[in-house]
Enzyme design. Structure first.
Site: not given
Length: 241
Positions: A53-55, A57, A153
């Site tokens: 996951l993105d940092r 998120t 996003r």
């Protein structure tokens, strides 16, 4: 930070966690910052990365605990056999309350780490649905059929409704209570400045479905973080007035 505080489910083959926003899923190239995988490696002898996951998120992430499960899960992600559901707060109110976005994504050759819609990019598919329309904001569900970097996003930016708090693809502004209660809002006597309701990317990995090696279907859900829950409560109160 303890593994037990983040734990959703665990067995001999895998572990599922509710990652907080701001924490890396896996070590970055420099390896200087703490990551969720680092935390797991302190407790378990072997941990295998399946996805990330993105940092910024928050939400559900799964790590395999052995090579067999790692290969099994990785193949499911590659073959698009998993079901990945995210929730998020976006700016504005989409005209179409349900829809499908099919826009190829590629890395920006000038600005590394930023994704753009481009014909040379990889196929990227997102289904979306508005769960609650607050007018100035909308609470949405996203079903991603592909797992491209920053997919939700970028797709939401492209249809004119970026994720709240997105500094890369939106305005990056925190959500303030004063923006909802412009006339009635008063700062407390002890506070020098207003504390945001939500001061990070409003995107959460909510649900993940896959099958085990034995063929059992697993469906896991990650509870919404406190900051998002509080924001939704305030938006509901504001809409009711």
């Amino acid at each position: 930070m303890k593994v037990s505080d983040l734990l959703i489910f665990e067995n001999d083959d895998f572990i599922a966690l509710n990652k907080p926003s701001g924490l890396l899923s896996i070590p970055d190239r420099e390896g200087k910052e703490l990551s969720l995988k680092n935390i797991l490696q302190e407790k378990y002898e072997k941990i295998f990365t399946v996805h990330r996951l993105d940092r910024d998120t928050s939400g559900l992430i799964v790590f395999a605990k052995n090579e067999v499960m790692h290969k099994h899960l990785s193949l499911q992600f590659e073959a698009r056999l998993t079901r990945k559901i995210y929730t998020g707060l976006v700016l504005g109110s989409p005209a179409e309350k349900e829809g499908h976005i099919n826009l190829p994504l590629a890395e920006n050759m000038v600005q590394r780490g930023v994704m753009i819609v481009n014909r040379r990019g990889k196929e990227s598919l997102t289904d979306y649905k508005v769960l609650e329309d607050f007018g100035i904001y909308s609470w949405m569900q996203f079903h991603i059929h592909t797992g491209r970097t920053h997919q939700i996003r970028v797709h939401m930016k492209e249809i004119g409704h970026p994720i709240v708090g997105d500094a890369l693809y939106g305005d990056g502004k925190p959500l303030l209570l004063s923006s909802l209660k412009k006339k009635k809002f008063k700062l407390s006597k002890d506070a020098e400045e207003e504390r945001p309701l939500l001061a990070r990317l409003a995107l959460h990995a909510f649900q993940l479905s896959f099958t085990t090696v034995a063929g059992e279907k697993i469906e896991l859900t990650a509870e919404l973080p406190k900051d998002i829950r509080a924001t939704l409560q305030q938006l509901a109160k504001w809409r009711a007035k």
